[in-house]
Design a protein around this motif. Structure first.
Motif, PDB file in Angstrom:
ATOM      1  N   TRP A 182       0.825  -1.212   0.000  1.00 37.31           N
ATOM      2  CA  TRP A 182       0.000   0.000   0.000  1.00 37.31           C
ATOM      3  C   TRP A 182       0.861   1.264   0.000  1.00 37.31           C
ATOM      4  CZ3 TRP A 182      -5.021  -0.254  -1.055  1.00 37.31           C
ATOM      5  CH2 TRP A 182      -5.686  -1.460  -0.839  1.00 37.31           C
ATOM      6  N   ALA A 183       1.974   1.208   0.720  1.00 38.91           N
ATOM      7  CA  ALA A 183       2.850   2.375   0.774  1.00 38.91           C
ATOM      8  C   ALA A 183       3.400   2.714  -0.610  1.00 38.91           C
ATOM      9  CB  ALA A 183       3.997   2.130   1.753  1.00 38.91           C
ATOM     10  N   SER A 184       3.617   1.685  -1.443  1.00 36.61           N
ATOM     11  CA  SER A 184       4.151   1.906  -2.788  1.00 36.61           C
ATOM     12  C   SER A 184       3.227   2.769  -3.635  1.00 36.61           C
ATOM     13  CB  SER A 184       4.374   0.565  -3.494  1.00 36.61           C
ATOM     14  OG  SER A 184       5.260  -0.259  -2.769  1.00 36.61           O
ATOM     15  N   LEU A 185       1.939   2.696  -3.370  1.00 37.49           N
ATOM     16  CA  LEU A 185       0.976   3.464  -4.155  1.00 37.49           C
ATOM     17  C   LEU A 185       1.061   4.959  -3.877  1.00 37.49           C
ATOM     18  CD1 LEU A 185      -2.178   1.170  -3.883  1.00 37.49           C
ATOM     19  CD2 LEU A 185      -0.484   1.254  -5.715  1.00 37.49           C
ATOM     20  N   LEU A 186       1.763   5.323  -2.797  1.00 44.01           N
ATOM     21  CA  LEU A 186       1.932   6.737  -2.459  1.00 44.01           C
ATOM     22  C   LEU A 186       3.131   7.365  -3.169  1.00 44.01           C
ATOM     23  CD1 LEU A 186       1.301   6.559   1.409  1.00 44.01           C
ATOM     24  CD2 LEU A 186      -0.358   7.039  -0.403  1.00 44.01           C
ATOM     25  N   ASP A 187       3.896   6.564  -3.915  1.00 38.72           N
ATOM     26  CA  ASP A 187       5.076   7.058  -4.624  1.00 38.72           C
ATOM     27  C   ASP A 187       4.682   8.208  -5.555  1.00 38.72           C
ATOM     28  OD1 ASP A 187       7.227   7.348  -6.540  1.00 38.72           O
ATOM     29  OD2 ASP A 187       7.952   5.380  -5.900  1.00 38.72           O
TER      30      ASP A 187
END
Length: 337
Positions: A140-145
């Protein structure tokens, strides 16, 4: 898919002759199972008409919009059968739009009840452009890139069934609504903006206008042949787990419908073994009966896609009760981006 805005409704009849009042059944349905030249709906409606002589009138819209239409017609119902997804089917039952009816196959469908019964199993998915991205986002954190700014879009909760599912999946993956809303507020920096339709996002991902979007397994698998750059993924949570919300199509008998007995016959037909055994073959869906395991390639593909993914579902009655307030809160945390 399953958008809830008041879109134009498609009416199709599977007959070429005059339809008499006692020789017809009217279906109001969320979209998804009617797509294609020989979809499960088209195939099975034709088989039903051949077997019974009863013609099927089909009206399609988003999962919420179709329930809204039914509610507006409460004093003069025009439909006999409703097919939509949670939590909108729960809303239809709660507002007394559905009649009590136990299908013949109920004993083989564990989550069946007196007002509605799962018809086709389906699951929340995410998709990415595999030509432009070497691999899907890991978590999920990757989608904030920041590289995904204006290249990511998910359909709008409260307007699209799949978009509502994204919100619920985030609550689940972040172990609560507070953390979930906090994440959705951050994700809005990358989100293109509202989309009442999930289905149209697939083509945008395929063309590279978007890198990432949401979807559902049945719809995405059926679209991938026409959209070769699209692949399915599920982001991991902080524990490294990938999970997918179960989002079935659900069927109910309309309260005081014009042809109630024909509605019962159609529901029983769509839930019988013959019909359920073809839903994966024709529309990439998963049968709901516990006594059926299809052998077609589409079913095997769908099962393989879900390997390593934990499927789950909330208490849909509780979701329905809090849905309006959750949508209001979602709108507040995503405003201004």
């Amino acid at each position: 898919m399953k958008q809830t805005h008041l879109a134009c409704l498609l009416m199709a009849t599977f007959c070429s002759t005059t339809v008499f009042a006692d020789n017809v059944v009217t279906v109001y349905s969320a979209d998804g199972l009617h797509d294609g030249n020989n979809s499960w709906y088209k195939n099975q409606f034709a088989a039903f008409t051949k077997q019974t002589g009863i013609k099927v009138q089909y009206v399609e819209s988003g999962s919420g919009a179709i329930v809204e239409r039914l509610a507006k017609e409460r004093t003069n119902p025009q439909a006999d059968v409703l097919i939509t997804v949670p939590p909108f089917i729960q809303r239809a039952a709660k507002t007394q739009l559905l009649a009590k009816f136990t299908p013949e196959a109920a004993a083989s469908i564990p989550t069946s009840n007196h007002y509605y019964t799962p018809l086709v199993n389906n699951y929340l998915t995410f998709i990415y452009n595999a030509k432009l991205l070497k691999s899907p986002p890991e978590n999920w954190a990757s989608l904030l890139d920041p590289r995904f700014k204006n290249k990511l879009q998910y359909s709008t909760p409260g307007q699209a069934g799949d978009g509502t599912a994204v919100m619920l999946q985030v609550f689940h993956s972040f172990n609560g609504k507070d953390a979930g809303f906090d994440y959705l507020g951050k994700l809005q920096a990358n989100n293109v903006g509202p989309s009442a339709s999930t289905g149209k996002l697939t083509a945008l991902v395929n063309k590279g206008e978007l890198y990432i979007a949401n979807g559902d397994l049945q719809m995405n698998l059926s679209q991938m042949a026409r959209n070769p750059n699209v692949q399915i993924f599920w982001p991991k949570d902080d524990n490294g787990e990938r999970s997918a919300l179960v989002l079935p199509y659900v069927v109910g008998l309309v309260q005081n419908g014009p042809e109630t007995e024909n509605g019962k016959k159609l529901i029983n037909f769509l839930l019988d073994k013959q019909s359920q055994s073809r839903v994966s073959e024709l529309s990439w869906g998963m049968p709901v009966r516990s006594d059926i395991t299809p052998s077609d390639e589409q079913y095997r593909t769908a099962v393989k896609m879900l390997e390593g993914v934990k499927t789950w579902q909330p208490n849909w009655d509780e979701v329905e009760v809090s849905l309006s307030s959750d949508i209001s809160r979602w709108q507040k945390v995503t405003d201004g981006e």
